[in-house]
Scaffold this motif. Structure first.
Motif, PDB file in Angstrom:
ATOM      1  N   CYS A  20       2.922 -38.405  -3.675  1.00 40.44           N
ATOM      2  CA  CYS A  20       1.616 -38.617  -4.302  1.00 40.44           C
ATOM      3  C   CYS A  20       0.615 -38.976  -3.206  1.00 40.44           C
ATOM      4  N   TRP A  21      -0.011 -37.969  -2.627  1.00 41.23           N
ATOM      5  CA  TRP A  21      -0.859 -38.203  -1.456  1.00 41.23           C
ATOM      6  C   TRP A  21      -2.122 -38.992  -1.781  1.00 41.23           C
ATOM      7  N   LYS A  22      -2.585 -38.950  -3.011  1.00 35.37           N
ATOM      8  CA  LYS A  22      -3.765 -39.758  -3.324  1.00 35.37           C
ATOM      9  C   LYS A  22      -3.440 -41.253  -3.343  1.00 35.37           C
ATOM     10  N   CYS A  23      -2.121 -41.579  -3.276  1.00 37.30           N
ATOM     11  CA  CYS A  23      -1.737 -42.988  -3.211  1.00 37.30           C
ATOM     12  C   CYS A  23      -2.011 -43.604  -1.838  1.00 37.30           C
ATOM     13  N   LEU A  24      -2.414 -42.785  -0.849  1.00 36.54           N
ATOM     14  CA  LEU A  24      -2.906 -43.318   0.427  1.00 36.54           C
ATOM     15  C   LEU A  24      -4.157 -44.172   0.229  1.00 36.54           C
ATOM     16  N   PHE A  25      -4.877 -43.937  -0.847  1.00 38.61           N
ATOM     17  CA  PHE A  25      -6.162 -44.567  -1.094  1.00 38.61           C
ATOM     18  C   PHE A  25      -6.009 -45.677  -2.125  1.00 38.61           C
ATOM     19  N   PRO A  26      -6.964 -46.623  -2.155  1.00 37.03           N
ATOM     20  CA  PRO A  26      -8.241 -46.691  -1.480  1.00 37.03           C
ATOM     21  C   PRO A  26      -8.112 -46.844   0.037  1.00 37.03           C
ATOM     22  N   MET A  27      -9.096 -46.280   0.758  1.00 35.68           N
ATOM     23  CA  MET A  27      -9.228 -46.454   2.191  1.00 35.68           C
ATOM     24  C   MET A  27     -10.538 -47.191   2.457  1.00 35.68           C
ATOM     25  N   THR A  28     -10.475 -48.165   3.357  1.00 30.47           N
ATOM     26  CA  THR A  28     -11.639 -49.016   3.577  1.00 30.47           C
ATOM     27  C   THR A  28     -11.956 -49.135   5.062  1.00 30.47           C
ATOM     28  N   LEU A  29     -13.205 -49.439   5.341  1.00 25.86           N
ATOM     29  CA  LEU A  29     -13.676 -49.830   6.668  1.00 25.86           C
ATOM     30  C   LEU A  29     -14.252 -51.217   6.513  1.00 25.86           C
ATOM     31  N   GLY A  30     -13.558 -52.224   7.047  1.00 27.40           N
ATOM     32  CA  GLY A  30     -13.890 -53.591   6.691  1.00 27.40           C
ATOM     33  C   GLY A  30     -13.649 -53.763   5.204  1.00 27.40           C
ATOM     34  N   ASN A  31     -14.663 -54.263   4.504  1.00 27.29           N
ATOM     35  CA  ASN A  31     -14.540 -54.352   3.043  1.00 27.29           C
ATOM     36  C   ASN A  31     -15.364 -53.287   2.336  1.00 27.29           C
ATOM     37  N   ILE A  32     -15.724 -52.222   3.075  1.00 31.31           N
ATOM     38  CA  ILE A  32     -16.471 -51.099   2.507  1.00 31.31           C
ATOM     39  C   ILE A  32     -15.483 -50.014   2.098  1.00 31.31           C
ATOM     40  N   GLN A  33     -15.485 -49.647   0.848  1.00 27.88           N
ATOM     41  CA  GLN A  33     -14.556 -48.624   0.376  1.00 27.88           C
ATOM     42  C   GLN A  33     -15.068 -47.236   0.760  1.00 27.88           C
ATOM     43  N   LEU A  34     -14.219 -46.477   1.480  1.00 26.49           N
ATOM     44  CA  LEU A  34     -14.560 -45.129   1.894  1.00 26.49           C
ATOM     45  C   LEU A  34     -14.058 -44.089   0.902  1.00 26.49           C
ATOM     46  N   ALA A  35     -12.954 -44.383   0.236  1.00 29.86           N
ATOM     47  CA  ALA A  35     -12.385 -43.450  -0.736  1.00 29.86           C
ATOM     48  C   ALA A  35     -11.627 -44.245  -1.781  1.00 29.86           C
ATOM     49  N   ALA A  36     -11.787 -43.856  -3.028  1.00 30.96           N
ATOM     50  CA  ALA A  36     -11.114 -44.545  -4.129  1.00 30.96           C
ATOM     51  C   ALA A  36      -9.702 -44.014  -4.306  1.00 30.96           C
ATOM     52  N   GLY A  37      -8.848 -44.806  -4.951  1.00 29.90           N
ATOM     53  CA  GLY A  37      -7.467 -44.410  -5.181  1.00 29.90           C
ATOM     54  C   GLY A  37      -7.062 -44.605  -6.623  1.00 29.90           C
ATOM     55  N   PRO A  38      -5.802 -44.296  -6.941  1.00 30.48           N
ATOM     56  CA  PRO A  38      -5.348 -44.384  -8.335  1.00 30.48           C
ATOM     57  C   PRO A  38      -5.092 -45.802  -8.821  1.00 30.48           C
ATOM     58  N   GLN A  39      -4.975 -46.764  -7.881  1.00 30.05           N
ATOM     59  CA  GLN A  39      -4.699 -48.147  -8.247  1.00 30.05           C
ATOM     60  C   GLN A  39      -5.685 -49.076  -7.551  1.00 30.05           C
ATOM     61  N   ARG A  40      -5.717 -50.317  -8.007  1.00 26.69           N
ATOM     62  CA  ARG A  40      -6.610 -51.317  -7.408  1.00 26.69           C
ATOM     63  C   ARG A  40      -6.186 -51.633  -5.978  1.00 26.69           C
ATOM     64  N   ASP A  41      -7.161 -52.051  -5.177  1.00 27.22           N
ATOM     65  CA  ASP A  41      -6.910 -52.383  -3.778  1.00 27.22           C
ATOM     66  C   ASP A  41      -6.758 -53.891  -3.614  1.00 27.22           C
ATOM     67  N   THR A  42      -6.179 -54.286  -2.478  1.00 24.20           N
ATOM     68  CA  THR A  42      -6.091 -55.698  -2.122  1.00 24.20           C
ATOM     69  C   THR A  42      -7.329 -56.095  -1.320  1.00 24.20           C
ATOM     70  N   ASN A  43      -7.421 -57.372  -0.938  1.00 25.92           N
ATOM     71  CA  ASN A  43      -8.536 -57.836  -0.128  1.00 25.92           C
ATOM     72  C   ASN A  43      -8.474 -57.234   1.273  1.00 25.92           C
ATOM     73  N   ASN A  44      -9.640 -57.052   1.878  1.00 25.73           N
ATOM     74  CA  ASN A  44      -9.754 -56.471   3.211  1.00 25.73           C
ATOM     75  C   ASN A  44     -10.644 -57.353   4.085  1.00 25.73           C
ATOM     76  N   PRO A  45     -10.578 -57.190   5.424  1.00 23.29           N
ATOM     77  CA  PRO A  45     -11.436 -57.976   6.307  1.00 23.29           C
ATOM     78  C   PRO A  45     -12.910 -57.759   5.987  1.00 23.29           C
ATOM     79  N   ALA A  46     -13.698 -58.813   6.133  1.00 24.88           N
ATOM     80  CA  ALA A  46     -15.114 -58.704   5.813  1.00 24.88           C
ATOM     81  C   ALA A  46     -15.860 -57.848   6.831  1.00 24.88           C
ATOM     82  N   SER A  47     -15.496 -57.979   8.098  1.00 26.46           N
ATOM     83  CA  SER A  47     -16.227 -57.269   9.149  1.00 26.46           C
ATOM     84  C   SER A  47     -15.543 -55.944   9.492  1.00 26.46           C
TER      85      SER A  47
END
Length: 348
Positions: free
Chosen positions: A58-85
């Motif tokens: 399930c390749w869409k399970c790679l996502f969400p992908m983020t840069l800092g806490n900015i989401q670049l691509a959404a995924g099929p499930q919720r994401d965890t916390n990410n670095p602010a910067s």
């Protein structure tokens, strides 16, 4: 200091590369190959299939992908916390390195769950002769007692590295496919008393109050993310403790197979064989030991016997919406799962 994701069985480098090539080729042709010959009723050997690293994932399970806490691509499930910067400065000896803080979900391990010792479900169902090793037991559907026992095999499975999807070595598991852990050779896996050596706190949670709290974890897991403070809970699957292949009441082989899979992930965290990279600014530069599994940073998908390529699920989530088509009555109760783990790292 970076640490390999798992301690693995040592094989010569040439043999490991040959095994990796063989796994890739076998997986790519599995959709063209004829079904394996039927196994005898007395054995689970043969009840498995090679996992196709392209079409069974399930390749869409790679996502969400983020840069800092900015989401670049959404995924099929919720994401965890990410670095602010989005910019991180990491120590590298006497120097420092600057990079981008990225977050994504990495396929990093495969798991066999089987009642018969040595049956490598995700490698075509062939059987390794492990000598006189205890056989697993079935559940309520096969005998009057509801308890059951399964063996688990953990494979190192660095798909991101194989396919060169991400090129920064600090942001992925590297290496070849390896058999990293076999429960058949672990005396703690089939002895609840011995397992107390690595999970002595299990005695604190074997009561109705602690287990009743797992209902909240089951709801949270099914809604998106498990509750990490309830680390003794496996959500809808039951209790994480003890770290053995026994389950006290199997009324669904699929649920039991997921429970022992989640226990094995916790067990490897406890033994220091799997490390974590948390999404905090101060810890994103390196991996570190995490004896309590961060449940919210794990998800899974089925790859055997019926690959689920459209979705993945948090640890502890209910199987009611998808399990009925992946758990047939005629099954020999061999299962295979691909495990995804949240990766926060500094991309150079």
């Amino acid at each position: 200091m970076n640490q390999p994701d798992t301690v693995r069985l040592t094989l010569p480098a040439g043999l490991r590369r040959l095994l990796t090539l063989f796994v890739l080729l076998a997986g790519l042709i599995t959709t063209l190959a004829s079904p394996p010959a039927a196994a005898s009723n007395a054995s689970n050997a043969g009840d498995g299939r090679w996992v196709n690293p392209i079409s069974d994932v399930c390749w869409k399970c790679l996502f969400p992908m983020t840069l800092g806490n900015i989401q670049l691509a959404a995924g099929p499930q919720r994401d965890t916390n990410n670095p602010a910067s989005p910019i991180q400065i990491c120590p590298a000896g006497v120097f420092y390195r600057i990079g981008l803080a990225i977050g994504f979900w990495e396929p990093m391990a495969m798991v066999d769950v089987t009642r018969e010792p040595g049956v490598m479900v995700n490698m075509g169902g062939f059987k390794i002769d492990l000598g006189r090793t205890g056989t697993g037991t079935a559940g309520q559907s096969d005998r009057p007692a509801a308890g059951t026992f399964y063996h688990v095999h953990w494979y190192k499975y660095p798909l991101i590295f194989w396919l060169n999807i991400i090129t920064s070595l600090g942001c992925m598991q590297t290496g070849d496919m390896d058999i990293a852990y076999l429960s058949e050779v672990d005396p703690l896996w089939n002895d609840s008393t011995l397992s107390m050596l690595i999970n002595p706190e299990a005695a604190l949670f074997g009561n109705l109050i602690a287990q009743a709290a797992c209902a909240a974890d089951a709801v949270a897991s099914s809604a998106g993310l498990p509750l990490s403070p309830l680390f003794w809970c496996a959500g809808a699957q039951g209790s994480m403790y003890p770290f053995t292949g026994y389950t006290s009441g199997e009324f669904s082989p699929l649920e039991a197979s997921l429970l022992v899979t989640e226990r094995m992930a916790f067990k490897l965290h406890r033994e220091g064989l799997v490390w974590n990279s948390v999404g905090a600014d101060s810890a994103v530069c390196n991996q570190y030991p995490s004896p309590i599994i961060p449940k919210e940073r794990w998800r899974y998908q089925m790859v055997n016997m019926y690959p689920e390529t459209n979705n993945c699920h948090p640890f502890g989530a209910s199987t009611q919406l998808w399990g009925s088509t992946h758990n047939t009555p005629k099954s020999k109760k061999n299962f295979g799962y691909l495990l995804w783990r949240k990766r926060n790292c500094v991309f150079l």
